[in-house]
Design a protein around this motif. Structure first.
Motif, PDB file in Angstrom:
ATOM      1  N   ALA A 164       0.814  -1.217   0.000  1.00  8.84           N
ATOM      2  CA  ALA A 164       0.000   0.000   0.000  1.00  8.84           C
ATOM      3  C   ALA A 164       0.846   1.264   0.000  1.00  8.84           C
ATOM      4  CB  ALA A 164      -0.941   0.005   1.201  1.00  8.84           C
ATOM      5  N   VAL A 165       1.977   1.241   0.698  1.00  5.75           N
ATOM      6  CA  VAL A 165       2.795   2.456   0.794  1.00  5.75           C
ATOM      7  C   VAL A 165       4.004   2.459  -0.129  1.00  5.75           C
ATOM      8  CG1 VAL A 165       2.042   3.020   3.136  1.00  5.75           C
ATOM      9  CG2 VAL A 165       4.095   1.639   2.815  1.00  5.75           C
ATOM     10  N   GLU A 166       4.434   1.279  -0.582  1.00  2.00           N
ATOM     11  CA  GLU A 166       5.646   1.194  -1.405  1.00  2.00           C
ATOM     12  C   GLU A 166       5.398   0.712  -2.823  1.00  2.00           C
ATOM     13  OE1 GLU A 166       8.510   2.328  -0.586  1.00  2.00           O
ATOM     14  OE2 GLU A 166       8.294   2.532   1.581  1.00  2.00           O
ATOM     15  N   GLY A 167       4.222   0.158  -3.101  1.00  2.00           N
ATOM     16  CA  GLY A 167       3.965  -0.432  -4.407  1.00  2.00           C
ATOM     17  C   GLY A 167       4.396  -1.890  -4.408  1.00  2.00           C
ATOM     18  N   PRO A 168       4.328  -2.539  -5.562  1.00  3.42           N
ATOM     19  CA  PRO A 168       4.685  -3.957  -5.645  1.00  3.42           C
ATOM     20  C   PRO A 168       6.135  -4.180  -5.238  1.00  3.42           C
ATOM     21  CG  PRO A 168       3.757  -3.172  -7.716  1.00  3.42           C
ATOM     22  CD  PRO A 168       3.941  -1.978  -6.827  1.00  3.42           C
ATOM     23  N   PHE A 169       6.407  -5.373  -4.736  1.00  3.40           N
ATOM     24  CA  PHE A 169       7.771  -5.695  -4.328  1.00  3.40           C
ATOM     25  C   PHE A 169       8.674  -5.732  -5.544  1.00  3.40           C
ATOM     26  CE2 PHE A 169       6.374  -6.209  -0.254  1.00  3.40           C
ATOM     27  CZ  PHE A 169       5.466  -7.243  -0.073  1.00  3.40           C
ATOM     28  N   ALA A 170       9.855  -5.160  -5.386  1.00  2.00           N
ATOM     29  CA  ALA A 170      10.836  -5.180  -6.469  1.00  2.00           C
ATOM     30  C   ALA A 170      11.405  -6.580  -6.613  1.00  2.00           C
ATOM     31  CB  ALA A 170      11.960  -4.186  -6.163  1.00  2.00           C
ATOM     32  N   ALA A 171      11.942  -6.862  -7.778  1.00  3.32           N
ATOM     33  CA  ALA A 171      12.533  -8.176  -8.025  1.00  3.32           C
ATOM     34  C   ALA A 171      13.698  -8.417  -7.085  1.00  3.32           C
ATOM     35  CB  ALA A 171      12.976  -8.295  -9.472  1.00  3.32           C
ATOM     36  N   GLY A 172      14.562  -7.427  -6.907  1.00  3.34           N
ATOM     37  CA  GLY A 172      15.673  -7.511  -5.951  1.00  3.34           C
ATOM     38  C   GLY A 172      16.674  -8.604  -6.284  1.00  3.34           C
ATOM     39  N   GLY A 173      17.767  -8.605  -5.551  1.00  2.77           N
ATOM     40  CA  GLY A 173      18.768  -9.659  -5.639  1.00  2.77           C
ATOM     41  C   GLY A 173      19.606  -9.587  -6.885  1.00  2.77           C
ATOM     42  N   GLY A 174      20.635 -10.400  -6.884  1.00  4.85           N
ATOM     43  CA  GLY A 174      21.482 -10.501  -8.062  1.00  4.85           C
ATOM     44  C   GLY A 174      22.776  -9.747  -7.908  1.00  4.85           C
ATOM     45  N   LEU A 175      23.588  -9.858  -8.917  1.00  5.41           N
ATOM     46  CA  LEU A 175      24.895  -9.213  -8.926  1.00  5.41           C
ATOM     47  C   LEU A 175      24.847  -7.968  -9.773  1.00  5.41           C
ATOM     48  CD1 LEU A 175      27.129 -12.366  -9.517  1.00  5.41           C
ATOM     49  CD2 LEU A 175      26.820 -11.128  -7.379  1.00  5.41           C
ATOM     50  N   ASP A 176      25.716  -7.034  -9.441  1.00  2.36           N
ATOM     51  CA  ASP A 176      25.765  -5.802 -10.221  1.00  2.36           C
ATOM     52  C   ASP A 176      27.019  -5.752 -11.097  1.00  2.36           C
ATOM     53  OD1 ASP A 176      27.736  -5.415  -8.369  1.00  2.36           O
ATOM     54  OD2 ASP A 176      26.884  -3.598  -7.481  1.00  2.36           O
ATOM     55  N   GLY A 177      27.517  -6.891 -11.471  1.00  2.00           N
ATOM     56  CA  GLY A 177      28.764  -6.925 -12.244  1.00  2.00           C
ATOM     57  C   GLY A 177      29.817  -7.540 -11.358  1.00  2.00           C
ATOM     58  N   GLY A 178      30.829  -6.799 -10.991  1.00  2.00           N
ATOM     59  CA  GLY A 178      31.803  -7.281 -10.020  1.00  2.00           C
ATOM     60  C   GLY A 178      32.955  -8.005 -10.670  1.00  2.00           C
ATOM     61  N   GLY A 179      33.857  -8.508  -9.810  1.00  2.03           N
ATOM     62  CA  GLY A 179      35.122  -9.070 -10.263  1.00  2.03           C
ATOM     63  C   GLY A 179      35.004 -10.482 -10.782  1.00  2.03           C
ATOM     64  N   GLY A 180      36.159 -11.044 -11.104  1.00  2.00           N
ATOM     65  CA  GLY A 180      36.229 -12.405 -11.624  1.00  2.00           C
ATOM     66  C   GLY A 180      36.123 -12.415 -13.126  1.00  2.00           C
ATOM     67  N   SER A 181      36.663 -13.501 -13.706  1.00  2.00           N
ATOM     68  CA  SER A 181      36.585 -13.638 -15.157  1.00  2.00           C
ATOM     69  C   SER A 181      35.161 -13.965 -15.562  1.00  2.00           C
ATOM     70  CB  SER A 181      37.518 -14.763 -15.622  1.00  2.00           C
ATOM     71  OG  SER A 181      36.979 -16.017 -15.238  1.00  2.00           O
ATOM     72  N   SER A 182      34.846 -13.783 -16.846  1.00  2.00           N
ATOM     73  CA  SER A 182      33.497 -14.098 -17.302  1.00  2.00           C
ATOM     74  C   SER A 182      33.203 -15.582 -17.142  1.00  2.00           C
ATOM     75  CB  SER A 182      33.292 -13.646 -18.747  1.00  2.00           C
ATOM     76  OG  SER A 182      34.218 -14.300 -19.585  1.00  2.00           O
ATOM     77  N   ALA A 183      34.205 -16.457 -17.283  1.00  2.00           N
ATOM     78  CA  ALA A 183      33.993 -17.894 -17.106  1.00  2.00           C
ATOM     79  C   ALA A 183      33.673 -18.212 -15.647  1.00  2.00           C
ATOM     80  CB  ALA A 183      35.227 -18.676 -17.553  1.00  2.00           C
ATOM     81  N   GLU A 184      34.377 -17.537 -14.709  1.00  2.16           N
ATOM     82  CA  GLU A 184      34.102 -17.761 -13.288  1.00  2.16           C
ATOM     83  C   GLU A 184      32.706 -17.267 -12.932  1.00  2.16           C
ATOM     84  OE1 GLU A 184      37.346 -15.513 -11.743  1.00  2.16           O
ATOM     85  OE2 GLU A 184      38.563 -17.289 -11.346  1.00  2.16           O
ATOM     86  N   ARG A 185      32.343 -16.101 -13.468  1.00  2.00           N
ATOM     87  CA  ARG A 185      31.014 -15.555 -13.170  1.00  2.00           C
ATOM     88  C   ARG A 185      29.938 -16.469 -13.727  1.00  2.00           C
ATOM     89  NH1 ARG A 185      33.441 -10.531 -14.588  1.00  2.00           N
ATOM     90  NH2 ARG A 185      32.374 -10.620 -16.576  1.00  2.00           N
ATOM     91  N   ALA A 186      30.133 -17.010 -14.926  1.00  2.00           N
ATOM     92  CA  ALA A 186      29.126 -17.863 -15.553  1.00  2.00           C
ATOM     93  C   ALA A 186      28.984 -19.190 -14.817  1.00  2.00           C
ATOM     94  CB  ALA A 186      29.474 -18.109 -17.010  1.00  2.00           C
ATOM     95  N   ALA A 187      30.088 -19.719 -14.271  1.00  2.00           N
ATOM     96  CA  ALA A 187      30.061 -21.035 -13.626  1.00  2.00           C
ATOM     97  C   ALA A 187      29.093 -21.072 -12.453  1.00  2.00           C
ATOM     98  CB  ALA A 187      31.462 -21.416 -13.164  1.00  2.00           C
TER      99      ALA A 187
END
Length: 154
Positions: free
Chosen positions: A86-109
């Motif tokens: 009622a005061v904030e609207g629907p819940f946001a999806a939330g969670g997840g990574l915003d990019g960050g370190g590590g190789s693309s293979a490590e991130r994908a694994a």
């Protein structure tokens, strides 16, 4: 990595505290000034919150000397999630990574597994918010939530 848990705003907390006062007060309207004083909520901020809860159909507003606010239905039928929406609207999806370190293979694994963790977290946050009612908050007793907080086995 950003926070994956739900962020509860002051507005949402104040709305829950105000609604809990109404759930605890018994029949009849309660003046906004009494709610503000009981919970230490700034009156102007509270008026905006009460207006949002009224628009959402959680509260009714009665004008006049004997007026104030009251719940539109039994406190056992209003969840914490209802008040937050009622005061904030629907819940946001939330969670997840915003990019960050590590190789693309490590991130994908680990990314599929990590996405599953965020999904379980969001589902369990929502399950808690949908299972706790204003009556629970007013009584100071929470429902049994022991089945929550676990990833589905499979």
């Amino acid at each position: 990595m950003r926070s994956v848990g739900m962020q509860v705003t002051a507005k949402a907390e104040y709305a829950l505290r105000a609604a809990t006062v109404l759930a605890s007060s018994g029949p009849g309207p309660v003046k906004s000034e009494a709610i503000a004083a009981a919970e230490g909520i700034p009156l102007r901020f509270l008026h905006n919150i009460l207006a949002a809860l009224t628009r959402a159909g959680i509260l009714s507003s009665l004008r006049g000397a004997d007026g104030g606010y009251e719940l539109t239905r039994d406190a056992t039928r209003i969840t914490v999630a209802d008040v937050i929406r009622a005061v904030e609207g629907p819940f946001a999806a939330g969670g997840g990574l915003d990019g960050g370190g590590g190789s693309s293979a490590e991130r994908a694994a680990g990314s599929d597994t990590l996405r599953a963790v965020w999904a379980v977290l969001r589902a369990n946050e929502r399950a808690v918010l949908e299972s706790v009612t204003l009556a629970d908050l007013a009584s100071g007793r929470l429902p049994d939530m022991s089945c929550l907080g676990r990833a589905p086995q499979g």
